[in-house]
Design an enzyme around this catalytic site. Structure first.
Site, mmCIF file in Angstrom:
data_model
loop_
_atom_site.group_PDB
_atom_site.id
_atom_site.type_symbol
_atom_site.label_atom_id
_atom_site.label_comp_id
_atom_site.label_asym_id
_atom_site.label_seq_id
_atom_site.Cartn_x
_atom_site.Cartn_y
_atom_site.Cartn_z
ATOM 1 N N SER A 269 0.826 -1.198 0.000
ATOM 2 C CA SER A 269 0.000 0.000 0.000
ATOM 3 C C SER A 269 0.869 1.260 0.000
ATOM 4 O O SER A 269 1.678 1.420 -0.892
ATOM 5 C CB SER A 269 -0.943 -0.071 1.199
ATOM 6 O OG SER A 269 -2.097 0.634 0.928
ATOM 7 N N HIS A 411 -7.603 -5.761 0.538
ATOM 8 C CA HIS A 411 -6.365 -5.019 0.708
ATOM 9 C C HIS A 411 -5.538 -5.617 1.854
ATOM 10 O O HIS A 411 -6.022 -5.704 2.974
ATOM 11 C CB HIS A 411 -6.775 -3.580 1.033
ATOM 12 C CG HIS A 411 -5.677 -2.595 0.992
ATOM 13 N ND1 HIS A 411 -5.001 -2.290 -0.163
ATOM 14 C CD2 HIS A 411 -5.132 -1.830 1.968
ATOM 15 C CE1 HIS A 411 -4.098 -1.362 0.099
ATOM 16 N NE2 HIS A 411 -4.153 -1.076 1.392
HETATM 17 C C1 GCU Z 1 -5.362 4.748 2.004
HETATM 18 C C2 GCU Z 1 -4.813 5.506 0.823
HETATM 19 C C3 GCU Z 1 -4.042 4.610 -0.126
HETATM 20 C C4 GCU Z 1 -3.012 3.807 0.630
HETATM 21 C C5 GCU Z 1 -3.647 3.082 1.791
HETATM 22 C C6 GCU Z 1 -2.687 2.345 2.704
HETATM 23 O O1 GCU Z 1 -6.378 3.886 1.581
HETATM 24 O O2 GCU Z 1 -5.871 6.150 0.182
HETATM 25 O O3 GCU Z 1 -3.400 5.361 -1.139
HETATM 26 O O4 GCU Z 1 -2.360 2.925 -0.241
HETATM 27 O O5 GCU Z 1 -4.334 4.009 2.622
HETATM 28 O O6 GCU Z 1 -1.517 2.703 2.772
HETATM 29 O O7 GCU Z 1 -3.121 1.396 3.349
#
Ligand code: GCU
Length: 432
Positions: A269, A411
């Protein structure tokens, strides 16, 4: 048709083919399996949620705007790049500079003067004797009580030294990388990695720079930035974390048990965005792993699917340099797109992964980035991704020097993801 137009057309065609005709022949030679598409109910529910919040976020494939990707193999002045040498000498530096100026900002170059490494913990019988554990305090200036990051490293005891090693940029709670191993999380499955014969290391990103908008007063910005106005291309937080990964690499170069020529930088992420940038800035990383990195990471900005440039700049104003805001709702004006960030990893190994439910990160945009980076690998006489068709769920593509998979679930960084990265490393680093 000019060569340039024809290349752009082929890039467009690649996107089109992948979007429209995703299928893949099943491994057992049976019926072709459908390539991944987002679950229709999930799309509808996600879209409804955004509409209720009045946010301009799109999850419908048919609403993705028409776009033309900048060609990684055409210089800003229109010159075609037709050799690996020209790529190395001219185009790669040009693209790197465009990303520094417009996206991530400019970090101080190289290893800071005075930096010290202190191995403050050493256990030869960690993990029930399977590994040797070290914890290293990396003090950026070497000053007493100076800002430092802790690096934790496990090296398998029964592997031939030096060992290839995975380095995780940990963007989650530090208990995910617990050196005592009382807490074990799939986010950093250290035992499993050691069992496969790899070293496994991690540092917590917050040691380098806090993940909040503090006007860049704390962390390495507070330490190294000159007082006064910040230039619009000054390094922001993602670049700071990437810089931290390079400091871990500085340490690896001094540790005889780590094979510094075979280090993979891994991030999930926001950590995945960071890993890609770390791999771009620091070619000592032999493998770059982007797990569910999404917007500002692997996903193509021009698709405006899920999180957008405007949205990410609004929510996380400290991640990117100020110049990136010029591209809010204006992605077409970017002189780069994220396939070019991936191309900066060439000819090294690159892993890109998405998750079925993670529409926010735009799985298809992540895949298409890997497709778009492939011509640069081909310039080196290598296979990049080796396909333009998005694979089905849980069917990793590891045909060339770019690995891609999309797994079931949401995710996250899971053991399944790690397994794919290790399989890929096995294949290329001679364990098979
Ligand atoms: C949020 C953000 C993302 C990121 C994520 C994370 O959702 O919008 O861009 O990748 O956090 O780091 O878990």
């Amino acid at each position: 048709m000019s060569k340039m137009t024809s290349h752009i057309r082929s890039l467009l065609l690649v996107s089109f083919t992948a979007v429209c005709c995703g299928f893949c022949v099943s491994g057992d030679g049976g019926e072709p399996e459908e390539g991944w598409t987002a679950n229709a109910e999930r799309v509808a529910a996600s879209q409804a949620r955004e509409e209720a919040r009045n946010r301009k976020i799109n999850y419908r494939e048919e609403k993705v705007p028409d776009y033309v990707l900048p060609d990684p193999l055409v210089m800003l002045d229109g010159t075609k790049v037709d050799s690996a040498e020209r790529w190395r000498e001219k185009r790669r530096p040009e693209i790197l500079e465009l990303f520094r100026k417009n996206v991530y900002g400019r970090a101080p170059v190289g290893r800071p003067e005075g930096m010290t490494f202190e191995v403050f913990d050493f256990a030869a019988d960690a993990m029930d004797g399977a590994a040797t554990r070290k914890q290293v305090k990396i003090n950026f200036t070497g000053k007493e009580d100076g800002l430092a990051m802790n690096l934790v490293l496990f090296v398998p005891n029964d592997a031939r030294k030096p060992v290839p090693t995975f380095l995780l940029i940990c963007n989650r709670d530090p208990e995910n990388i617990d050196p005592t191993r009382k807490v074990k999380m799939p986010f950093w499955p250290a035992e499993e990695v050691v069992a496969r014969g790899y070293g496994i290391a991690a540092f917590y990103n917050g040691d380098v720079d806090p993940d909040k908008h503090d006007e860049f007063k704390n962390g390495v910005h507070g330490l190294f930035d000159r007082p006064g106005e910040r230039p619009a291309d000054a390094w922001a937080t993602l670049a700071a974390w990437a810089w931290g990964a390079s400091r871990a690499m500085d340490y690896f170069e001094t540790d005889d048990s780590v094979d510094e020529k075979h280090v993979a930088v891994v991030g999930h992420s926001r950590g995945g965005k960071t890993a890609l940038w770390a791999g771009a800035e620091d070619e000592r990383f032999a493998m770059v792993v982007s797990n569910d990195s999404g917007c500002g990471g692997a996903a193509l900005s021009r698709r405006c699917y899920g999180e957008t440039v405007a949205q990410i700049n609004r929510s996380f104003p400290h991640w990117f340099c100020d110049n990136f805001e010029k591209f809010n709702d204006n992605e077409g004006a970017l002189p780069v797109d994220q396939h070019m960030l991936m191309a900066l990893a060439a000819p090294r190994l690159l892993c890109v992964a998405s998750a079925d439910e993670d529409l926010w990160a735009d799985p298809r945009g992540e895949f298409l980035s890997a497709v778009g980076a492939s011509p640069v690998y081909e310039l080196f006489g290598l296979v990049g991704l080796g396909t333009t068709e998005m694979p089905p769920l849980d069917r990793p593509v590891q045909k060339g020097n770019i690995s891609y998979h999309i797994r079931t679930g949401g995710h996250g960084l899971t053991e399944y993801d790690w397994e794919q990265y290790m399989n890929f490393a096995d294949e290329h680093w001679g364990k098979k």
